[in-house]
Design an enzyme around this catalytic site. Structure first.
Site, PDB file in Angstrom:
ATOM      1  N   SER A 104       6.586 -19.010 -31.036  1.00 31.63           N
ATOM      2  CA  SER A 104       7.803 -19.549 -30.151  1.00 31.63           C
ATOM      3  C   SER A 104       8.855 -20.187 -31.185  1.00 31.63           C
ATOM      4  CB  SER A 104       7.169 -20.616 -29.394  1.00 31.63           C
ATOM      5  OG  SER A 104       8.113 -21.636 -29.064  1.00 31.63           O
ATOM      6  N   LYS A 110      18.863  13.596 -17.547  1.00 36.30           N
ATOM      7  CA  LYS A 110      18.471  13.478 -18.967  1.00 36.30           C
ATOM      8  C   LYS A 110      17.885  12.114 -19.456  1.00 36.30           C
ATOM      9  CE  LYS A 110      20.759  17.344 -19.985  1.00 36.30           C
ATOM     10  NZ  LYS A 110      21.242  17.458 -18.564  1.00 36.30           N
ATOM     11  N   ASN A 137      23.629  26.698 -16.993  1.00 36.15           N
ATOM     12  CA  ASN A 137      22.733  26.332 -16.025  1.00 36.15           C
ATOM     13  C   ASN A 137      21.379  26.663 -16.503  1.00 36.15           C
ATOM     14  OD1 ASN A 137      25.120  25.513 -15.086  1.00 36.15           O
ATOM     15  ND2 ASN A 137      25.179  26.938 -13.303  1.00 36.15           N
ATOM     16  N   HIS A 176     -10.307 -10.022  -5.941  1.00 35.26           N
ATOM     17  CA  HIS A 176      -9.251 -11.030  -5.639  1.00 35.26           C
ATOM     18  C   HIS A 176      -9.063 -12.017  -6.780  1.00 35.26           C
ATOM     19  CE1 HIS A 176      -9.655  -9.660  -1.489  1.00 35.26           C
ATOM     20  NE2 HIS A 176     -11.168  -9.445  -1.817  1.00 35.26           N
ATOM     21  N   GLN A 236      22.931  16.701 -14.703  1.00 39.88           N
ATOM     22  CA  GLN A 236      23.190  16.004 -15.839  1.00 39.88           C
ATOM     23  C   GLN A 236      22.472  14.760 -15.919  1.00 39.88           C
ATOM     24  OE1 GLN A 236      26.668  16.958 -18.277  1.00 39.88           O
ATOM     25  NE2 GLN A 236      26.925  14.782 -18.404  1.00 39.88           N
ATOM     26  N   GLU A 279       3.205  -8.182 -22.651  1.00 32.05           N
ATOM     27  CA  GLU A 279       4.063  -8.400 -21.272  1.00 32.05           C
ATOM     28  C   GLU A 279       5.266  -7.244 -21.343  1.00 32.05           C
ATOM     29  OE1 GLU A 279       4.346 -13.311 -21.404  1.00 32.05           O
ATOM     30  OE2 GLU A 279       4.927 -12.449 -23.149  1.00 32.05           O
ATOM     31  N   SER A 281      28.113  14.570 -22.128  1.00 36.99           N
ATOM     32  CA  SER A 281      26.606  14.040 -22.188  1.00 36.99           C
ATOM     33  C   SER A 281      25.990  14.356 -23.839  1.00 36.99           C
ATOM     34  CB  SER A 281      25.788  15.135 -21.353  1.00 36.99           C
ATOM     35  OG  SER A 281      25.848  16.520 -21.575  1.00 36.99           O
ATOM     36  N   LYS A 316       2.354 -21.894 -30.241  1.00 38.63           N
ATOM     37  CA  LYS A 316       2.415 -20.899 -29.355  1.00 38.63           C
ATOM     38  C   LYS A 316       2.063 -19.610 -30.212  1.00 38.63           C
ATOM     39  CE  LYS A 316       3.175 -20.437 -25.622  1.00 38.63           C
ATOM     40  NZ  LYS A 316       3.900 -20.558 -24.540  1.00 38.63           N
TER      41      LYS A 316
HETATM   42  N1  ARG Z   1      25.672  19.036 -19.805  1.00 36.33           N
HETATM   43  C1  ARG Z   1      25.086  19.834 -18.375  1.00 36.33           C
HETATM   44  C2  ARG Z   1      24.080  19.348 -18.170  1.00 36.33           C
HETATM   45  O1  ARG Z   1      23.393  18.651 -18.460  1.00 36.33           O
HETATM   46  C3  ARG Z   1      24.935  21.280 -18.848  1.00 36.33           C
HETATM   47  C4  ARG Z   1      25.148  22.256 -18.020  1.00 36.33           C
HETATM   48  C5  ARG Z   1      26.469  22.211 -17.590  1.00 36.33           C
HETATM   49  N2  ARG Z   1      26.849  23.387 -16.599  1.00 36.33           N
HETATM   50  C6  ARG Z   1      27.768  23.350 -16.006  1.00 36.33           C
HETATM   51  N3  ARG Z   1      27.924  24.214 -15.014  1.00 36.33           N
HETATM   52  N4  ARG Z   1      28.911  22.473 -15.986  1.00 36.33           N
HETATM   53  O2  ARG Z   1      23.410  19.668 -16.846  1.00 36.33           O
END
Ligand code: ARG
Length: 460
Positions: free
Chosen positions: A280, A328, A113, A159, A325, A293, A26, A286
């Site tokens: 354009s 994010k 975690n 409307h 994960q 938009e 990640s 234009k």
């Molecule tokens: N990169 C992980 C996430 O975004 C971090 C936590 C990973 N924890 C684990 N037990 N693998 O959630």
């Protein structure tokens, strides 16, 4: 420790497959959390020192090492390695490489975690404050334009058919009301972001005497998470934030849709400044409302992010699962899209040229005064349903004759009902129509002026 060897590799006999490394990483997106990750780690190290879990020398070395890493990351000198998996590992590994065994004490009483939950909360708390600032600035712009255009009347639509005249400033303040609710929703969501998860460990808490309140105080959190299992599995705050953002985007998108329509030759109510439009490649004449938009289009991607996070959460067993994960990119994309949209929209709005005469002419045409005439008959004692029918028949007559209300004389009105007197002729302009509105929150100039003044005073 061999380079490339994972910090968690104790029980593993084989290297991670390269494909798995790439698939699970990640780092490409969570490296934007580096400041929050390091800030959280420094607070954690201070807490470990204070509780006597690490000694003062280790605490100092860890903090100094983390500050060095922060500096290198800020300056773009830090070399991220793909095998580092995520921002948490990248920082911890670098710390151990730089300061040795003291660095290996940082992750005491902590899991990625609770660490990732902390980082996200620190990040989002900051972003919400910025977004609230942007919403406030946009509301300020709307009040300013509303004040500048105080007397401008326009046709109000239902409307997308001309309905009743309204003040352009009243129309603007309708969006102001939406953005104000948005702000309230974000401020409310922020309360649930502002909870400190550290000390929950992987899921069960910690066997070490951690002082969670101290960590919370260092990081400016108002509360400590009450349940360690919830703390590591909860992403309600992400879903809630994305929902609140999706609604802001919905409001922006509707506003953009109006501006796009109102700037067509068909409406011709406003002109968006050259600086906020594009040309354009083929058609030389234009001038396109691409910014509006794109905001409308980007609303779709924020809705997509909301669907993504809700779907990721659905069916996850307690507690942390790697699925999380996937929170994010949806979150980051929402923050980026929302901030950019709010900023560019506010700037575009403050430069919109309002064509007051065109709006007024459109409001005067057609039969916008119909409801006013019916209410006038009510004031003469005619039951509303009857008055509605009478005015409806006048409208049908006008359509047959190719006339509009201002073409009618008193005798014409009196042919439909003998209660009509001279006064009816004074009801037919859009200015008279808005002035007659008397309910609180209506489009009457006095009512709108009072609102503009209240808002100006309140938000000063
Ligand atoms: N990169 C992980 C996430 O975004 C971090 C936590 C990973 N924890 C684990 N037990 N693998 O959630």
């Amino acid at each position: 420790m061999a380079k490339g060897r994972k910090l968690w590799a104790g029980r593993f006999r084989q290297e991670t497959d390269a494909m798995v490394e790439a698939f699970t990483s990640s780092l490409a997106f969570d490296r934007r959390l580096f400041r929050h990750d390091i800030r959280g780690s420094i607070a954690h190290a201070k807490m470990l020192g204070r509780c006597g879990i690490i000694d003062a020398k280790a605490r100092r070395a860890i903090i100094k090492g983390l500050e060095g890493i922060l500096n290198d990351m800020e300056e773009g000198r830090f070399v991220f390695r793909p095998e580092d998996e995520d921002i948490h590992m990248a920082v911890e590994k670098a710390l151990i490489e730089r300061i040795g065994s003291d660095g290996a004490r940082l992750h005491t009483g902590r899991s990625r975690n609770d660490q990732v939950a902390l980082d996200l909360r620190l990040y989002l708390r900051e972003e919400i404050d910025e977004i609230i600032g942007l919403l406030r600035a946009l509301r300020g712009t709307l009040v300013e334009v509303a004040g500048r255009e105080a007397g401008t009347v326009m046709p109000g639509y239902t409307h997308l058919q001309r309905a009743q005249p309204v003040l352009f400033s009243h129309y603007l303040l309708a969006y102001h009301a939406m953005f104000e609710r948005d702000e309230g929703r974000l401020a409310d969501a922020r309360k649930r972001v502002d909870v400190m998860p550290l000390g929950s460990g992987a899921l069960a808490g910690s066997g070490l005497p951690l002082d969670r309140r101290y960590t919370a105080r260092l990081l400016g959190f108002s509360a400590v998470a009450d349940n360690s299992m919830d703390a590591v599995s909860d992403r309600d705050f992400v879903a809630e934030f994305i929902f609140a953002s999706a609604l802001v985007m919905a409001h922006l998108s509707r506003f953009c849709e109006d501006l796009i329509l109102y700037s067509t030759a068909e409406f011709d109510f406003i002109e968006i400044s050259d600086a906020f439009t594009t040309g354009s490649s083929m058609m030389p004449q234009k001038k396109n409302p691409d910014v509006a938009e794109l905001i409308r289009g980007k609303t779709g991607r924020v809705y997509g992010n909301l669907a993504a996070i809700l779907t990721v959460l659905k069916g996850l067993p307690m507690t942390y699962n790697r699925d999380l994960q996937e929170d994010k990119e949806a979150l980051f994309d929402t923050v980026d899209t929302l901030k950019a949209s709010l900023a560019v929209f506010g700037a575009m709005m403050s430069h919109v040229r309002v064509k007051g005469e065109k709006m007024a002419a459109a409001a005067a045409g057609g039969f916008s005064a119909a409801t006013d005439i019916a209410e006038y008959l009510v004031s003469k004692g005619v039951p509303f349903r009857e008055a509605h029918g009478i005015v409806g028949r006048i409208v049908a007559y006008c359509i047959d004759e190719g006339k509009s209300f201002p073409d009618l004389r008193l005798e014409d009105f009196r042919r439909f009902h003998d209660g009509f007197d001279e006064e009816v002729l004074s009801l037919l302009t859009p200015e008279a129509s808005v002035a007659r509105k008397r309910t609180q929150g209506s489009t009457a100039p006095s009512e709108v002026a009072r609102r503009i003044e209240d808002l100006g005073r309140r938000d000063k």
